[in-house]
Enzyme design. Sequence first.
Site, PDB file in Angstrom:
ATOM      1  N   GLY A  29       0.798  -1.307  -0.007  1.00  0.00           N
ATOM      2  CA  GLY A  29       0.102  -0.129  -0.067  1.00  0.00           C
ATOM      3  C   GLY A  29       0.958   1.180  -0.096  1.00  0.00           C
ATOM      4  N   GLY A  83       0.168  -1.100   6.456  1.00  0.00           N
ATOM      5  CA  GLY A  83      -0.779  -0.143   6.498  1.00  0.00           C
ATOM      6  C   GLY A  83      -2.209  -0.951   6.929  1.00  0.00           C
ATOM      7  N   LYS A  95      -7.967  -5.015   6.309  1.00  0.00           N
ATOM      8  CA  LYS A  95      -7.047  -4.639   5.329  1.00  0.00           C
ATOM      9  C   LYS A  95      -7.415  -5.150   4.040  1.00  0.00           C
ATOM     10  CE  LYS A  95      -2.904  -5.411   6.428  1.00  0.00           C
ATOM     11  NZ  LYS A  95      -2.731  -4.449   5.482  1.00  0.00           N
ATOM     12  N   GLY A  98      -5.823  -3.192  -1.000  1.00  0.00           N
ATOM     13  CA  GLY A  98      -4.922  -3.457  -2.289  1.00  0.00           C
ATOM     14  C   GLY A  98      -5.029  -4.975  -2.563  1.00  0.00           C
ATOM     15  N   GLU A 104      -0.410 -10.837   3.518  1.00  0.00           N
ATOM     16  CA  GLU A 104      -0.034 -10.044   4.490  1.00  0.00           C
ATOM     17  C   GLU A 104      -0.527 -10.707   5.857  1.00  0.00           C
ATOM     18  OE1 GLU A 104      -1.482  -5.631   2.562  1.00  0.00           O
ATOM     19  OE2 GLU A 104      -2.572  -6.701   3.520  1.00  0.00           O
TER      20      GLU A 104
HETATM   21  C1  5RP Z   1      -3.229  -3.660   0.901  1.00  0.00           C
HETATM   22  C2  5RP Z   1      -3.648  -3.070   2.581  1.00  0.00           C
HETATM   23  C3  5RP Z   1      -3.119  -1.786   2.641  1.00  0.00           C
HETATM   24  O1  5RP Z   1      -2.354  -1.830   3.998  1.00  0.00           O
HETATM   25  C4  5RP Z   1      -4.354  -0.971   2.991  1.00  0.00           C
HETATM   26  O2  5RP Z   1      -5.176  -0.975   1.861  1.00  0.00           O
HETATM   27  C5  5RP Z   1      -4.161   0.490   3.248  1.00  0.00           C
HETATM   28  O3  5RP Z   1      -3.381   1.166   2.016  1.00  0.00           O
HETATM   29  P1  5RP Z   1      -2.809   2.641   2.163  1.00  0.00           P
HETATM   30  O4  5RP Z   1      -1.384   2.654   2.792  1.00  0.00           O
HETATM   31  O5  5RP Z   1      -2.687   2.895   0.595  1.00  0.00           O
HETATM   32  O6  5RP Z   1      -3.686   3.658   2.614  1.00  0.00           O
HETATM   33  O7  5RP Z   1      -4.365  -3.884   3.146  1.00  0.00           O
HETATM   34  O8  5RP Z   1      -3.997  -5.100   0.923  1.00  0.00           O
END
Ligand code: 5RP
Length: 219
Positions: A29, A83, A95, A98, A104
Amino acid sequence: MSEKYNAALGAYELISKGEDQIILGIGTGSTTDLFTEHFLPKLRKRINSVFSSSNRTTNLLNNFGFQVSDYDPEVNLDFYVDGADEVDENLNLIKGGGGAHTNEKKLAKIAESFICIVDESKIVQTLGKFPLPIEIDINQNEKTLFELKKYSKNIVRRELLSDNNNYIYDLHDFKIIDPNKTETEILSITGVIDVGIFAINKPRIVIVGENSSYRLIES
Ligand code: 5RP
């Protein structure tokens, strides 16, 4: 600097307190990208090995000269930095915005310390405004969806497959009152590879980036 940058700075300052060699896991992310771009190179001398949660993160790590180790459930990460899309007051997360939540979560599970880095907009009272991502075995689609409709009538499939070549669905309009129970329940549905609730493997520390600094929330 941005809130996301300051959250990444907070993770760096926390990890920099030690001097030992470390094994790190890197999430996916825009916030973790900032950590990789601005701070990981400063830790280079202390890094023993790095594990990645997605193809996207692996590419970025390679661009910065880091070789990525193959996932091994027997390895203990000293730190996993990632993130989140939502963080509630008990540090449960959503989460998978992405689409990388399955890989993760594997890294979060083997981490000694999961450091979650977010901007202020991610802090909520109850999880569920953000649609809940669920990775589903590409061959089990129909039956699994039938079960998931008990949680939400508004389920949308993403166009892109996950890194594991499975479908990702987002469950909209689903308030998650008991994250631990809901995570366990959804994981027990045949065909579900993983769900984007991180309650069983939640972070011990959340670093919330602010305009000119950051604050820590610890469990
Ligand atoms: C990806 C995630 C990311 O951590 C989540 O979407 C946060 O993204 P960003 O840091 O761009 O706000 O879970 O699978």
